[in-house]
Design an enzyme around this catalytic site. Structure first.
Site, PDB file in Angstrom:
ATOM      1  N   ASP A 145     -26.792  -3.486  -5.687  1.00 11.10           N
ATOM      2  CA  ASP A 145     -26.793  -3.621  -4.230  1.00 11.10           C
ATOM      3  C   ASP A 145     -27.968  -4.467  -3.745  1.00 11.10           C
ATOM      4  O   ASP A 145     -28.751  -4.036  -2.899  1.00 11.10           O
ATOM      5  CB  ASP A 145     -26.800  -2.235  -3.584  1.00 11.10           C
ATOM      6  N   ASP A 172     -22.305  -5.131  -6.002  1.00 14.73           N
ATOM      7  CA  ASP A 172     -22.820  -5.532  -4.686  1.00 14.73           C
ATOM      8  C   ASP A 172     -23.962  -6.535  -4.863  1.00 14.73           C
ATOM      9  O   ASP A 172     -25.139  -6.188  -4.852  1.00 14.73           O
ATOM     10  CB  ASP A 172     -23.264  -4.332  -3.834  1.00 14.73           C
ATOM     11  N   TYR A 175     -23.775  -9.634  -0.683  1.00 12.33           N
ATOM     12  CA  TYR A 175     -23.445  -9.204   0.681  1.00 12.33           C
ATOM     13  C   TYR A 175     -23.040 -10.400   1.541  1.00 12.33           C
ATOM     14  O   TYR A 175     -23.375 -10.477   2.723  1.00 12.33           O
ATOM     15  CB  TYR A 175     -24.585  -8.404   1.328  1.00 12.33           C
ATOM     16  N   ASN A 205     -17.822  -3.230  -3.847  1.00 11.10           N
ATOM     17  CA  ASN A 205     -16.896  -3.442  -2.718  1.00 11.10           C
ATOM     18  C   ASN A 205     -17.241  -4.703  -1.932  1.00 11.10           C
ATOM     19  O   ASN A 205     -16.360  -5.361  -1.371  1.00 11.10           O
ATOM     20  CB  ASN A 205     -16.891  -2.229  -1.799  1.00 11.10           C
ATOM     21  N   HIS A 288     -19.581   0.565 -10.268  1.00  8.94           N
ATOM     22  CA  HIS A 288     -20.236   0.499  -8.962  1.00  8.94           C
ATOM     23  C   HIS A 288     -20.338   1.858  -8.263  1.00  8.94           C
ATOM     24  O   HIS A 288     -21.405   2.245  -7.798  1.00  8.94           O
ATOM     25  CB  HIS A 288     -19.519  -0.500  -8.059  1.00  8.94           C
ATOM     26  N   HIS A 298     -21.083   7.763   0.714  1.00  9.09           N
ATOM     27  CA  HIS A 298     -20.014   7.540  -0.278  1.00  9.09           C
ATOM     28  C   HIS A 298     -19.683   8.803  -1.076  1.00  9.09           C
ATOM     29  O   HIS A 298     -19.269   8.728  -2.229  1.00  9.09           O
ATOM     30  CB  HIS A 298     -20.374   6.391  -1.221  1.00  9.09           C
ATOM     31  N   HIS A 325     -23.876   1.337  -5.268  1.00 13.24           N
ATOM     32  CA  HIS A 325     -23.101   1.732  -4.076  1.00 13.24           C
ATOM     33  C   HIS A 325     -23.894   2.589  -3.093  1.00 13.24           C
ATOM     34  O   HIS A 325     -23.948   2.287  -1.911  1.00 13.24           O
ATOM     35  CB  HIS A 325     -21.822   2.445  -4.520  1.00 13.24           C
ATOM     36  N   VAL A 326     -24.471   3.685  -3.563  1.00 13.90           N
ATOM     37  CA  VAL A 326     -25.321   4.499  -2.701  1.00 13.90           C
ATOM     38  C   VAL A 326     -26.706   3.857  -2.714  1.00 13.90           C
ATOM     39  O   VAL A 326     -27.284   3.658  -3.783  1.00 13.90           O
ATOM     40  CB  VAL A 326     -25.384   5.951  -3.218  1.00 13.90           C
ATOM     41  N   HIS A 327     -27.215   3.533  -1.531  1.00 16.32           N
ATOM     42  CA  HIS A 327     -28.458   2.767  -1.452  1.00 16.32           C
ATOM     43  C   HIS A 327     -29.664   3.695  -1.567  1.00 16.32           C
ATOM     44  O   HIS A 327     -30.353   3.997  -0.585  1.00 16.32           O
ATOM     45  CB  HIS A 327     -28.483   1.939  -0.173  1.00 16.32           C
TER      46      HIS A 327
HETATM   47 FE    FE Z   1     -23.812  -1.544  -1.480  1.00 15.92          FE
HETATM   48 ZN    ZN Z   2     -21.040  -0.774  -2.525  1.00 12.98          ZN
END
Ligand code: FE
Ligand code: ZN
Length: 434
Positions: A145, A172, A175, A205, A288, A298, A325-327
């Protein structure tokens, strides 16, 4: 004289208040501004490299010019190129955007732990890369991410200071989110690191960018970040595997079919059946969407994939599963099926690269039994696989200097723990199932 003591008291008060008060993290940052400059049409931009099968490396770059050649000259002394490799190229258009020419050229066979100097398409500056060692130790840098903000810059600066052989990115990347030139600015932002060490990525995603009835997903990602899927017998750039020294790494796709009848599931079974743990005692997986996540962000999104694939990974004796995914950052005990299990994998969520969406602060209470460490800060991880039985994992917060470890752990491989002998029978059963 009379003022000296109150001043000292004041300073002490401020100091202790600063230490005692909860640290308030800065707001998420905006995407960086990148000044645009015209480059000669064959000038190599967005150079990044990736492992492409045993002793081979893929060099990828973009040129504005559509007639620029796709060859790479390389050698072990600066300015002297005794080898040349010819590559391939692609390009794509997306609504009103047309990409530059995207080149992918595989070089090798290469020696392990060796610096190579290279030039792309006979133009522009000389780059240098270092190949990973052929045997232990091997060090990975890990952060997902990423995005392209001031926080990303800070993460990259920290990663740049650590001694790593291969970068692992659990999804990710840019962005870009449909704004295609952001793929170009991301490529430029990561080039100083990604042109020097292999960057191995899987999709998130934010790589999807599909438009119903108009555009399939992952077009830009697949064109720009070609990974060694053909080399690993996969028919999709969205999942593949590779080996480095004694480690077999599997990149799974959270956003492509994963049910028991899917191509991905069947490829995974085939890939696992080929793993030779006497050659690669360590088995690592990246995907991810996390399967073990106690953050509200999420929550539960990985359940479906976990239900299908965890039994297979458990039977195969996967040592570590990285997700993004989880920041934030979270590390589990060895787990399986939701419970601590000495023969399960350590799950690490490391979606803390620093994108514009900011951090995921809210955690579920009480902390689940499987969760050991969790914190919403930007940072990166380092995995030093020392030998066939021991690896040292550390997590480094961007707020600290690179040498400061916020979380650390020695991990013993399942291969050396005796778990694999127990598992043999159940893995064979799953692999043999039609
Ligand atoms: Fe992300
Ligand atoms: Zn993500």
């Amino acid at each position: 004289m009379g003022r000296k003591i109150p001043d000292l008291v004041l300073v002490l008060c401020i100091f202790s208040a600063a230490v005692a008060a909860d640290y308030v993290r800065p707001q998420p940052r905006k995407t960086l501004d990148f000044p645009w400059e015209r480059k000669p049409s064959s000038y190599p931009q967005q150079v990044h490299i990736s492992l492409a099968g045993d002793r081979y490396m893929r060099i990828s770059w973009v040129t504005d010019g559509k007639s620029s050649p796709s060859y790479v000259e390389y050698g072990t002394s600066p300015g002297r190129y005794d080898s040349t490799a010819q590559g391939e190229s692609t390009s794509y258009s997306y609504l009103f955007y047309s990409s530059g020419k995207i080149h992918h050229t595989v070089i090798g066979p290469l020696e392990g732990n060796t610096v190579y100097f290279y030039r792309c398409g006979g133009e522009g500056p000389e780059f240098q890369l270092r190949t990973p060692r052929a045997e232990f130790p091997v060090a990975f840098a890990v952060a997902g991410d990423l995005g392209q903000t001031g926080w990303t810059k800070s993460t990259l600066d920290h990663v740049d200071q650590c001694k790593y052989d291969v970068y692992l990115l659990p999804g990710d990347l840019s962005y870009a989110d449909y704004i295609q030139h952001r793929w170009d600015t991301f490529g430029e932002l990561v080039q100083p690191l990604a042109s020097a060490r292999p960057w191995m990525v899987t999709q998130g995603n934010h790589e999807d960018e599909s438009i119903p009835l108009i555009k399939d997903g992952f077009q830009s990602y697949n064109a720009r970040w070609k990974m060694p899927y053909e080399e690993s017998g996969s028919s999709s750039n969205l999942y593949y595997s590779f080996e480095v020294a004694g480690i077999h790494v599997i990149m799974l796709g959270s956003y492509t079919d994963y049910d028991e009848y899917s191509e991905q599931y069947n490829w995974l079974k085939a890939d696992l059946s080929k793993v030779d743990r006497s050659k690669t005692p360590w088995l690592i997986v990246l995907t991810h969407v996390p399967w073990y996540n106690s953050n509200y962000a999420h929550q539960g999104e990985g359940d479906g994939m976990m239900q299908t694939m965890e039994p297979l990974l458990y039977a195969a004796g996967v040592d570590i599963v990285f997700a993004g995914h989880v920041h934030a950052y979270e590390r589990s005990k060895r787990v399986n099926s939701g419970n601590p299990d000495p023969c399960g994998a350590v799950h690490i969520t490391i979606g803390d690269g620093g994108n514009r969406e900011g951090l995921a602060h809210s955690y579920k209470y009480p902390q689940p039994e499987w969760s050991v460490f969790r914190e919403a800060s930007f940072g990166h991880g380092e995995l030093e696989v020392v030998n066939s039985s021991h690896a040292f994992w550390s997590w480094h917060r961007n707020d600290d200097d690179e040498p400061v470890r916020s979380d650390q752990l020695w991990i013993t491989s399942l291969k050396s723990s005796g778990c694999l002998t127990q598992k043999q029978h159940s893995l064979r059963k799953i692999l043999m199932a039609p």
